[in-house]
Scaffold this active site. Structure first.
Site, PDB file in Angstrom:
ATOM      1  N   TRP A   1       5.214  13.079  10.122  1.00 50.64           N
ATOM      2  CA  TRP A   1       4.419  14.299  10.181  1.00 50.64           C
ATOM      3  C   TRP A   1       4.997  15.325  11.164  1.00 50.64           C
ATOM      4  CZ3 TRP A   1       2.252  13.866   5.761  1.00 50.64           C
ATOM      5  CH2 TRP A   1       1.800  12.637   5.309  1.00 50.64           C
TER       6      TRP A   1
ATOM      7  N   ASN B   1      -7.593   1.522   9.895  1.00 48.00           N
ATOM      8  CA  ASN B   1      -6.305   1.808  10.533  1.00 48.00           C
ATOM      9  C   ASN B   1      -6.524   1.856  12.027  1.00 48.00           C
ATOM     10  OD1 ASN B   1      -5.351   2.180   7.960  1.00 48.00           O
ATOM     11  ND2 ASN B   1      -4.833   4.351   8.195  1.00 48.00           N
TER      12      ASN B   1
ATOM     13  N   GLU C   1      -3.563  -0.242   8.070  1.00 49.09           N
ATOM     14  CA  GLU C   1      -2.414   0.194   8.880  1.00 49.09           C
ATOM     15  C   GLU C   1      -2.556  -0.332  10.289  1.00 49.09           C
ATOM     16  OE1 GLU C   1      -1.415   4.407   9.125  1.00 49.09           O
ATOM     17  OE2 GLU C   1      -1.933   4.669   7.005  1.00 49.09           O
TER      18      GLU C   1
ATOM     19  N   HIS D   1      -3.238  10.856   0.718  1.00 48.31           N
ATOM     20  CA  HIS D   1      -2.662  10.653   2.048  1.00 48.31           C
ATOM     21  C   HIS D   1      -2.064  11.991   2.484  1.00 48.31           C
ATOM     22  CE1 HIS D   1      -1.210   7.321   4.924  1.00 48.31           C
ATOM     23  NE2 HIS D   1      -0.889   8.472   5.501  1.00 48.31           N
TER      24      HIS D   1
ATOM     25  N   GLU E   1      -7.712   8.267   6.241  1.00 47.49           N
ATOM     26  CA  GLU E   1      -8.037   8.905   7.526  1.00 47.49           C
ATOM     27  C   GLU E   1      -8.533  10.340   7.406  1.00 47.49           C
ATOM     28  OE1 GLU E   1      -4.585   8.593  10.034  1.00 47.49           O
ATOM     29  OE2 GLU E   1      -4.730   6.427  10.201  1.00 47.49           O
TER      30      GLU E   1
ATOM     31  N   TYR F   1      -4.488   2.118  15.853  1.00 46.76           N
ATOM     32  CA  TYR F   1      -3.266   2.291  16.659  1.00 46.76           C
ATOM     33  C   TYR F   1      -3.534   2.154  18.152  1.00 46.76           C
ATOM     34  CZ  TYR F   1      -0.799   3.501  12.455  1.00 46.76           C
ATOM     35  OH  TYR F   1      -0.238   3.424  11.209  1.00 46.76           O
TER      36      TYR F   1
ATOM     37  N   ARG G   1       0.854  -1.189   0.000  1.00 45.59           N
ATOM     38  CA  ARG G   1       0.000   0.000   0.000  1.00 45.59           C
ATOM     39  C   ARG G   1       0.893   1.243   0.000  1.00 45.59           C
ATOM     40  NH1 ARG G   1      -2.810   3.002   4.760  1.00 45.59           N
ATOM     41  NH2 ARG G   1      -3.996   4.518   3.546  1.00 45.59           N
TER      42      ARG G   1
HETATM   43  C1  GBH Z   1      -1.515   7.121  10.659  1.00 45.81           C
HETATM   44  O1  GBH Z   1      -2.182   8.081  11.408  1.00 45.81           O
HETATM   45  C2  GBH Z   1      -1.143   7.729   9.352  1.00 45.81           C
HETATM   46  O2  GBH Z   1      -1.998   7.255   8.323  1.00 45.81           O
HETATM   47  C3  GBH Z   1       0.278   7.524   8.971  1.00 45.81           C
HETATM   48  O3  GBH Z   1       0.605   8.396   7.935  1.00 45.81           O
HETATM   49  C4  GBH Z   1       1.148   7.725  10.194  1.00 45.81           C
HETATM   50  O4  GBH Z   1       2.509   7.725   9.898  1.00 45.81           O
HETATM   51  C5  GBH Z   1       0.842   6.612  11.154  1.00 45.81           C
HETATM   52  O5  GBH Z   1      -0.515   6.580  11.439  1.00 45.81           O
HETATM   53  C6  GBH Z   1       1.602   6.702  12.470  1.00 45.81           C
HETATM   54  O6  GBH Z   1       1.237   7.848  13.170  1.00 45.81           O
HETATM   55  O7  GBH Z   1      -1.577  11.095  21.207  1.00 45.81           O
HETATM   56  O8  GBH Z   1      -2.671   9.263  22.335  1.00 45.81           O
HETATM   57  O9  GBH Z   1      -3.992  11.166  21.610  1.00 45.81           O
HETATM   58  C7  GBH Z   1      -2.402   7.769  12.750  1.00 45.81           C
HETATM   59  C8  GBH Z   1      -3.414   8.680  13.393  1.00 45.81           C
HETATM   60  C9  GBH Z   1      -4.077   9.973  15.175  1.00 45.81           C
HETATM   61  C10 GBH Z   1      -3.056   7.898  15.662  1.00 45.81           C
HETATM   62  C11 GBH Z   1      -3.711  10.490  16.501  1.00 45.81           C
HETATM   63  C12 GBH Z   1      -2.755   8.387  17.065  1.00 45.81           C
HETATM   64  C13 GBH Z   1      -3.173  10.220  18.679  1.00 45.81           C
HETATM   65  C14 GBH Z   1      -3.069   9.415  19.890  1.00 45.81           C
HETATM   66  N1  GBH Z   1      -3.105   9.015  14.751  1.00 45.81           N
HETATM   67  N2  GBH Z   1      -3.615   9.459  17.490  1.00 45.81           N
HETATM   68  S1  GBH Z   1      -2.816  10.307  21.368  1.00 45.81           S
END
Ligand code: GBH
Length: 432
Positions: free
Chosen positions: A395, A281, A340, A118, A163, A283, A74
């Site tokens: 970022w 995605n 992701e 993206h 996203e 996390y 991807r």
């Molecule tokens: C993705 O976004 C992106 O698609 C990618 O480009 C990026 O590199 C990758 O993840 C890793 O970051 O600080 O505990 O409040 C992830 C989106 C949104 C996930 C904010 C974590 C904050 C958590 N992110 N979120 S916190």
């Protein structure tokens, strides 16, 4: 139980995070070029000007994927390479790059999965209002058509947006991502216009013969800090999760978008155009409490009882499983792809030349197990893409976090597979 036939193991990246070559072959500036070059926006003034130099080193990077044995890759197509002004004529050299990449992937037996947006909006479109403007949705559909015209015969999967919630929230509401606007609740049009752009793009791609078409959303399960904070958790869930899925799969917005003047009645039909898959995605979960003050109906509060990644994000594989279950129970879902999932750690090359990232191995193993439980329960998941192949430009955090299965030395551009690379390779071999 076994995995479904044809299950795709993959890795993911995004254009601005790895390509570099920011002014080469006619590429125009994007909002991320502008943002990163504005002092104080990105940690230590890092920019994507060079990044992993993937624009030149893509054959080596495909070889790394070949070594992993992934079935799919991807990546994202940089709109400002293809249409430097965001509208109008195509820059053939920009499209040529993706033509070479796609051919290289196919030659290596790797199915290309292309994301069209993206986060790198052509700067001229931002100057005209960006995602706050309805016109950007039409420009996005046109760009999607142009990309498919060139690549639809060879790209297996098309992901319209990555996203959109992060673009709305971080880019337009809180100002910590490009374009750095701080509109707070007034950022909602940026959500609607992205979703409209998604729906228009689905139709443009279909018309141009694209095969599988979908959308990738970011989901963070909302946890209430105390039972009293449940309304705050529900509000977060509505703004950050459901806002981007209800209109696509249910054809209606949650309350938070009700009666918005910029939503036309016919828009929801476009946004709800059938998709072939939903990209997920994941996390981490988010804990919410009532807002003390300010315009938002929730405050984010720390989750402290779990181990955390290098970003400080709690590691909770169970929350991934509950997310998949709740998507399954709320919606009549198309097939899912995990587009992701991954983690950063401050990985360093040891004196023995090895990057010992055992925490990443544990993270991936636990999350893949959670996914497999969901599959065993009958949830239709067809693939998993680890974020990310390479360490890259994270970022607003610049090059500090390292999310890769492969370590990148940004002085020399030397790639060093980490222990997790070998683990994922063996895991894929054993699962296929
Ligand atoms: C993705 O976004 C992106 O698609 C990618 O480009 C990026 O590199 C990758 O993840 C890793 O970051 O600080 O505990 O409040 C992830 C989106 C949104 C996930 C904010 C974590 C904050 C958590 N992110 N979120 S916190």
């Amino acid at each position: 139980m076994g995995l479904p036939d044809g299950f795709r193991w993959g890795v993911a990246t995004a254009a601005y995070q790895i390509e570099g070559a920011a002014t080469e072959d006619g590429r125009g500036p994007s909002t991320w070029d502008t943002f990163a070059h504005t002092p104080g926006r990105v940690r230590d003034g890092h920019t994507g000007d060079v990044a992993c130099d993937h624009y030149h080193r893509w054959p080596e990077d495909i070889a790394l994927m070949g070594g992993l044995g992934v079935g799919s890759y991807r990546f994202s197509i940089a709109w400002p390479r293809v249409q430097p002004a965001g509208s109008g004529p195509v820059n053939p050299k920009g499209l040529d790059f993706y033509g070479r990449l796609v051919d290289g992937l196919l030659a290596a037996g790797i199915a290309p999965a292309a994301t069209l947006y993206h986060w790198d909006l052509p700067q001229p479109l931002e100057d005209a209002g960006g995602w706050m403007t309805r016109d950007t949705a039409y420009r996005f559909a046109e760009f999607s058509y142009l990309a498919a015209e060139r690549l639809a015969d060879r790209v297996e999967m098309w992901i319209t947006l990555n996203e959109p919630v992060v673009v709305m929230a971080y880019g337009y509401a809180f100002g910590v991502h490009a374009p750095g606007r701080t509109l707070m609740l007034d950022a909602l049009p940026a959500a609607h216009h992205q979703l409209l752009g998604h729906g228009l793009a689905v139709n443009a791609l279909r018309g141009r013969g694209a095969r599988e078409i979908g959308l990738t959303n970011h989901y963070s399960p909302a946890w209430a800090a105390t039972p009293d904070d449940q309304p705050a958790a529900d509000a977060f869930d509505a703004f950050m999760n459901r806002l981007f899925t209800d209109p696509v799969l249910l054809g209606r917005y949650p309350e938070v978008m009700a009666d918005a003047s910029f939503v036309r009645s016919e828009d929801l039909t476009v946004i709800a155009s059938p998709i072939d898959f939903l990209g997920v995605n994941y996390y981490q979960p988010t804990r919410l409490k009532k807002a003390d003050e300010g315009p938002l109906p929730f405050d984010i509060t720390d989750i402290t009882e779990y181990p955390v990644t290098g970003m400080g994000w709690p590691i909770v594989p169970d929350a991934f499983l509950s997310l998949l279950r709740s998507l399954h129970s709320r919606y009549s879902l198309p097939p899912l792809y995990i587009t992701e999932n991954g983690c950063s750690f401050p990985d360093e090359i040891g004196t023995d030349g090895i990057v010992d990232d055992s925490s990443r191995i544990e993270f991936l193993d636990a999350h893949i197990k959670a996914m497999r439980t969901a599959i065993d329960e009958g949830i239709d998941i067809r693939g998993y893409y680890a974020w990310s192949l390479l360490d890259n430009f994270e970022w607003s955090e610049g090059y500090h976090p390292r999310f890769g299965l492969v370590h990148v030395d940004y002085e020399t551009q030397k790639r060093t597979p980490k222990r997790s690379y070998g683990w994922y390779r063996d895991f894929i071999a054993a699962s296929s």
